[in-house]
Design a protein around this motif. Structure first.
Motif, PDB file in Angstrom:
ATOM      1  N   GLN A  74     -43.132 107.781  19.336  1.00 14.75           N
ATOM      2  CA  GLN A  74     -43.681 107.844  17.983  1.00 14.75           C
ATOM      3  C   GLN A  74     -44.366 109.176  17.665  1.00 14.75           C
ATOM      4  OE1 GLN A  74     -43.027 104.898  19.227  1.00 14.75           O
ATOM      5  NE2 GLN A  74     -42.103 104.036  17.410  1.00 14.75           N
ATOM      6  N   SER A  75     -44.336 110.146  18.571  1.00  9.35           N
ATOM      7  CA  SER A  75     -44.987 111.418  18.283  1.00  9.35           C
ATOM      8  C   SER A  75     -44.017 112.386  17.615  1.00  9.35           C
ATOM      9  CB  SER A  75     -45.520 112.058  19.568  1.00  9.35           C
ATOM     10  OG  SER A  75     -45.961 113.364  19.262  1.00  9.35           O
ATOM     11  N   PRO A  76     -44.265 112.712  16.332  1.00  9.59           N
ATOM     12  CA  PRO A  76     -43.360 113.651  15.656  1.00  9.59           C
ATOM     13  C   PRO A  76     -43.463 115.060  16.228  1.00  9.59           C
ATOM     14  CG  PRO A  76     -45.198 113.057  14.218  1.00  9.59           C
ATOM     15  CD  PRO A  76     -45.334 112.238  15.474  1.00  9.59           C
ATOM     16  N   ASN A  77     -44.462 115.293  17.079  1.00  5.42           N
ATOM     17  CA  ASN A  77     -44.635 116.623  17.660  1.00  5.42           C
ATOM     18  C   ASN A  77     -43.980 116.784  19.025  1.00  5.42           C
ATOM     19  OD1 ASN A  77     -46.103 117.601  15.455  1.00  5.42           O
ATOM     20  ND2 ASN A  77     -47.929 116.550  16.193  1.00  5.42           N
ATOM     21  N   SER A  78     -43.261 115.765  19.478  1.00  8.75           N
ATOM     22  CA  SER A  78     -42.560 115.908  20.752  1.00  8.75           C
ATOM     23  C   SER A  78     -41.443 116.933  20.584  1.00  8.75           C
ATOM     24  CB  SER A  78     -41.978 114.570  21.206  1.00  8.75           C
ATOM     25  OG  SER A  78     -40.874 114.217  20.384  1.00  8.75           O
ATOM     26  N   LYS A  79     -40.998 117.495  21.685  1.00 13.72           N
ATOM     27  CA  LYS A  79     -39.945 118.512  21.647  1.00 13.72           C
ATOM     28  C   LYS A  79     -38.692 117.977  20.939  1.00 13.72           C
ATOM     29  CE  LYS A  79     -37.224 121.529  24.605  1.00 13.72           C
ATOM     30  NZ  LYS A  79     -36.627 121.713  25.899  1.00 13.72           N
ATOM     31  N   PHE A  80     -38.336 116.728  21.234  1.00 13.30           N
ATOM     32  CA  PHE A  80     -37.142 116.117  20.633  1.00 13.30           C
ATOM     33  C   PHE A  80     -37.243 116.108  19.105  1.00 13.30           C
ATOM     34  CE2 PHE A  80     -34.963 112.365  18.933  1.00 13.30           C
ATOM     35  CZ  PHE A  80     -33.683 112.578  19.394  1.00 13.30           C
ATOM     36  N   TRP A  81     -38.341 115.574  18.579  1.00 17.72           N
ATOM     37  CA  TRP A  81     -38.474 115.446  17.123  1.00 17.72           C
ATOM     38  C   TRP A  81     -38.640 116.814  16.464  1.00 17.72           C
ATOM     39  CZ3 TRP A  81     -36.377 111.540  15.195  1.00 17.72           C
ATOM     40  CH2 TRP A  81     -36.387 110.320  15.854  1.00 17.72           C
ATOM     41  N   LYS A  82     -39.248 117.767  17.149  1.00 19.86           N
ATOM     42  CA  LYS A  82     -39.345 119.116  16.587  1.00 19.86           C
ATOM     43  C   LYS A  82     -37.949 119.722  16.434  1.00 19.86           C
ATOM     44  CE  LYS A  82     -44.013 120.501  17.818  1.00 19.86           C
ATOM     45  NZ  LYS A  82     -44.841 121.347  18.677  1.00 19.86           N
ATOM     46  N   GLN A  83     -37.094 119.477  17.441  1.00 19.84           N
ATOM     47  CA  GLN A  83     -35.716 119.979  17.361  1.00 19.84           C
ATOM     48  C   GLN A  83     -34.966 119.312  16.212  1.00 19.84           C
ATOM     49  OE1 GLN A  83     -34.663 119.265  21.615  1.00 19.84           O
ATOM     50  NE2 GLN A  83     -33.774 121.305  21.471  1.00 19.84           N
ATOM     51  N   VAL A  84     -35.145 117.997  16.058  1.00 18.04           N
ATOM     52  CA  VAL A  84     -34.482 117.281  14.963  1.00 18.04           C
ATOM     53  C   VAL A  84     -34.952 117.848  13.626  1.00 18.04           C
ATOM     54  CG1 VAL A  84     -34.227 115.048  13.794  1.00 18.04           C
ATOM     55  CG2 VAL A  84     -34.114 115.158  16.299  1.00 18.04           C
ATOM     56  N   ARG A  85     -36.259 118.000  13.481  1.00 18.55           N
ATOM     57  CA  ARG A  85     -36.807 118.489  12.210  1.00 18.55           C
ATOM     58  C   ARG A  85     -36.354 119.915  11.912  1.00 18.55           C
ATOM     59  NH1 ARG A  85     -42.322 117.047  13.845  1.00 18.55           N
ATOM     60  NH2 ARG A  85     -42.904 118.998  12.861  1.00 18.55           N
ATOM     61  N   TYR A  86     -36.146 120.711  12.945  1.00 14.99           N
ATOM     62  CA  TYR A  86     -35.667 122.078  12.769  1.00 14.99           C
ATOM     63  C   TYR A  86     -34.310 122.085  12.054  1.00 14.99           C
ATOM     64  CZ  TYR A  86     -33.772 126.671  13.921  1.00 14.99           C
ATOM     65  OH  TYR A  86     -33.212 127.919  13.841  1.00 14.99           O
ATOM     66  N   HIS A  87     -33.470 121.104  12.352  1.00 17.79           N
ATOM     67  CA  HIS A  87     -32.128 121.035  11.767  1.00 17.79           C
ATOM     68  C   HIS A  87     -32.087 120.288  10.438  1.00 17.79           C
ATOM     69  CE1 HIS A  87     -30.068 122.898  15.130  1.00 17.79           C
ATOM     70  NE2 HIS A  87     -30.802 122.172  15.937  1.00 17.79           N
ATOM     71  N   MET A  88     -33.181 119.629  10.097  1.00 12.46           N
ATOM     72  CA  MET A  88     -33.239 118.883   8.840  1.00 12.46           C
ATOM     73  C   MET A  88     -33.556 119.844   7.696  1.00 12.46           C
ATOM     74  SD  MET A  88     -32.692 115.590   9.263  1.00 12.46           S
ATOM     75  CE  MET A  88     -33.588 114.642   8.019  1.00 12.46           C
ATOM     76  N   PRO A  89     -33.247 119.426   6.450  1.00 12.95           N
ATOM     77  CA  PRO A  89     -33.660 120.270   5.309  1.00 12.95           C
ATOM     78  C   PRO A  89     -35.184 120.230   5.199  1.00 12.95           C
ATOM     79  CG  PRO A  89     -32.764 118.177   4.547  1.00 12.95           C
ATOM     80  CD  PRO A  89     -32.568 118.221   6.034  1.00 12.95           C
ATOM     81  N   LEU A  90     -35.754 121.095   4.405  1.00 12.03           N
ATOM     82  CA  LEU A  90     -37.204 121.079   4.222  1.00 12.03           C
ATOM     83  C   LEU A  90     -37.612 119.750   3.600  1.00 12.03           C
ATOM     84  CD1 LEU A  90     -37.856 124.667   2.839  1.00 12.03           C
ATOM     85  CD2 LEU A  90     -38.442 123.767   5.102  1.00 12.03           C
ATOM     86  N   ALA A  91     -38.638 119.139   4.159  1.00 10.93           N
ATOM     87  CA  ALA A  91     -39.128 117.874   3.593  1.00 10.93           C
ATOM     88  C   ALA A  91     -39.813 118.185   2.265  1.00 10.93           C
ATOM     89  CB  ALA A  91     -40.101 117.211   4.565  1.00 10.93           C
TER      90      ALA A  91
END
Length: 162
Positions: A141-158
């Protein structure tokens, strides 16, 4: 840009014991992180495509209204021949139409990509995958984990802050 969703989620829909975590991930973890904590809107089959809708046209329409396609790579998705309609449409949109970016989440170690269809291998060669590792299950559930940071990097700007 006329888009409604930030991402359309493609995942294996067969109900096997391995799929239990994937479904939990798709219906609980992803919305919790990406929608509630990061402000994205996801389109998830089974949640945002309604009973009675023509599934094929609903899938195509929702993908066209999405900025990204998130594909969960599992052995089941890789080896499955049925339920691959959304996968085919996604790869067509990404490669032929060249209008939608695909984000590949490797949920299990796939190992050799030799069994994958050529279009999927091409995307992996171009951009790689984001690997889900077992240690992520401790604090998924941590949006700051390496995995979620990588996902967010590829997502459009929120559009809206969490």
């Amino acid at each position: 840009d006329g888009k409604i969703y930030d991402a359309y989620v493609i995942y294996p829909k067969n109900h096997t014991s391995e799929a239990n975590f994937v479904e939990y991930f798709v219906y609980q973890i992803m919305p919790d992180i990406l929608e509630k904590k990061c402000g994205y809107t996801l389109c998830i089959y089974g949640r945002d495509i309604y009973p009675g809708e023509d599934a094929a046209s609903a899938i195509e329409t929702r993908m066209q209204k999405s900025r990204r396609l998130i594909m969960l790579l599992t052995h089941q998705l890789v080896n499955s021949k049925e339920d691959a309609y959304d996968q085919h449409i996604a790869l067509y949109n990404a490669l032929i139409q060249n209008d939608t970016k695909v984000i590949l989440l490797e949920m299990e170690t796939i190992g050799t990509y030799g069994k994958l269809q050529e279009s999927l291998r091409f995307i992996i060669k171009q951009q790689g995958t984001i690997k889900w590792k077992e240690e992520h299950t401790v604090h998924p559930q941590s949006p700051n984990s390496k995995f979620w940071k990588q996902v967010r990097y590829h997502m459009p700007l929120a559009r809206r802050p969490s």
